[in-house]
Design a protein around this motif. Structure first.
Motif, PDB file in Angstrom:
ATOM      1  N   SER A 174      26.278  39.208  29.501  1.00 55.77           N
ATOM      2  CA  SER A 174      26.411  37.682  29.735  1.00 55.77           C
ATOM      3  C   SER A 174      27.412  37.370  28.730  1.00 55.77           C
ATOM      4  O   SER A 174      28.204  36.152  29.107  1.00 55.77           O
ATOM      5  CB  SER A 174      25.129  37.107  29.758  1.00 55.77           C
ATOM      6  OG  SER A 174      25.125  35.298  29.673  1.00 55.77           O
ATOM      7  N   ALA A 181      23.515  34.313  32.929  1.00 58.23           N
ATOM      8  CA  ALA A 181      22.845  36.173  33.400  1.00 58.23           C
ATOM      9  C   ALA A 181      21.825  35.806  34.529  1.00 58.23           C
ATOM     10  O   ALA A 181      20.672  35.613  34.676  1.00 58.23           O
ATOM     11  CB  ALA A 181      21.501  36.315  32.482  1.00 58.23           C
ATOM     12  N   ILE A 185      24.575  40.295  36.772  1.00 58.83           N
ATOM     13  CA  ILE A 185      24.747  41.070  35.459  1.00 58.83           C
ATOM     14  C   ILE A 185      23.633  41.618  35.179  1.00 58.83           C
ATOM     15  O   ILE A 185      23.151  42.993  34.146  1.00 58.83           O
ATOM     16  CB  ILE A 185      24.573  40.003  34.846  1.00 58.83           C
ATOM     17  CG1 ILE A 185      25.970  39.259  34.728  1.00 58.83           C
ATOM     18  CG2 ILE A 185      24.155  40.036  32.857  1.00 58.83           C
ATOM     19  CD1 ILE A 185      26.250  38.104  33.277  1.00 58.83           C
TER      20      ILE A 185
END
Length: 202
Positions: A174, A181, A185
């Motif tokens: 991130s 996030a 991710i």
């Protein structure tokens, strides 16, 4: 699910609270009642990153007794003296060691600890995994988008170290991408920690 707030500065990148769940509740309950321990001594074993050190710090900070973390690395004669001191002085002794790493060579110590209370931290269940993800994210001041636990919990192995690693990887990616996030991710972090097959399960 409950938590223990540590009554001291945690430092060393340790969380400021302990998640109490299926994996460690019986150990926590026993640590709260050292007056019930046989020979005033308990041995706490658990896998890496399972919160053993945090529990030892809490035990000492609460004034419940003496805690020796990493007992497997201590001189065994000194540990034997500490066991004797617990009997003579009445102050409970908690010895903390990693699973499968403590092979006690000194016969007197082995026999004494064999009669002491044996505590173990077990793998976390789903609810505890979710709480641990939240606790590690909070420690890092990492904001996880909604649905993180629902996505991550079924895909993570029941390993305390893996849970910590995947949150650290989410945080790293991130920051590297300068992006929130979110699921892409989470997936890439799981890919890095658990492997691509696990990341794409379910």
């Amino acid at each position: 699910m409950s938590q223990i707030a540590l009554p001291l500065e945690s430092g060393d990148n340790l969380p400021s609270r302990i998640v109490v769940g299926a994996g460690n509740r019986s150990a926590v309950d026993a640590l709260a009642r050292p007056q019930d321990w046989p020979f005033r001594t308990a041995v706490l074993l658990g896998p890496p990153r399972s919160g053993k050190s945090l529990l030892a710090r809490w035990f000492e900070a609460e004034g419940r007794g003496e805690a020796i973390d990493g007992a497997q690395d201590w001189d065994e004669t000194e540990l034997f003296h500490r066991w004797n001191r617990a009997q003579e002085g009445g102050r409970p002794l908690l010895l903390v060691a990693d699973d499968a790493e403590w092979d006690i060579a000194l016969p007197d110590l082995r026999s004494r600890l064999g009669g002491s209370l044996q505590l173990a931290i077990a793998p976390p269940d789903d609810a505890m995994v979710a709480e641990l993800i939240a606790a590690h994210a909070e420690q890092r001041r990492l904001v996880l988008a909604d649905g993180a636990a629902s996505y991550l919990v079924p895909r993570l192995t029941r390993s305390y170290a893996a849970i910590e690693r995947v949150v650290a990887e989410i945080d790293r990616i991130s920051l590297e991408r300068k992006a929130p996030a979110t699921m892409s991710i989470w997936r890439d972090a799981l890919d890095a920690v658990e492997g691509p097959e696990q990341a794409r399960l379910l």
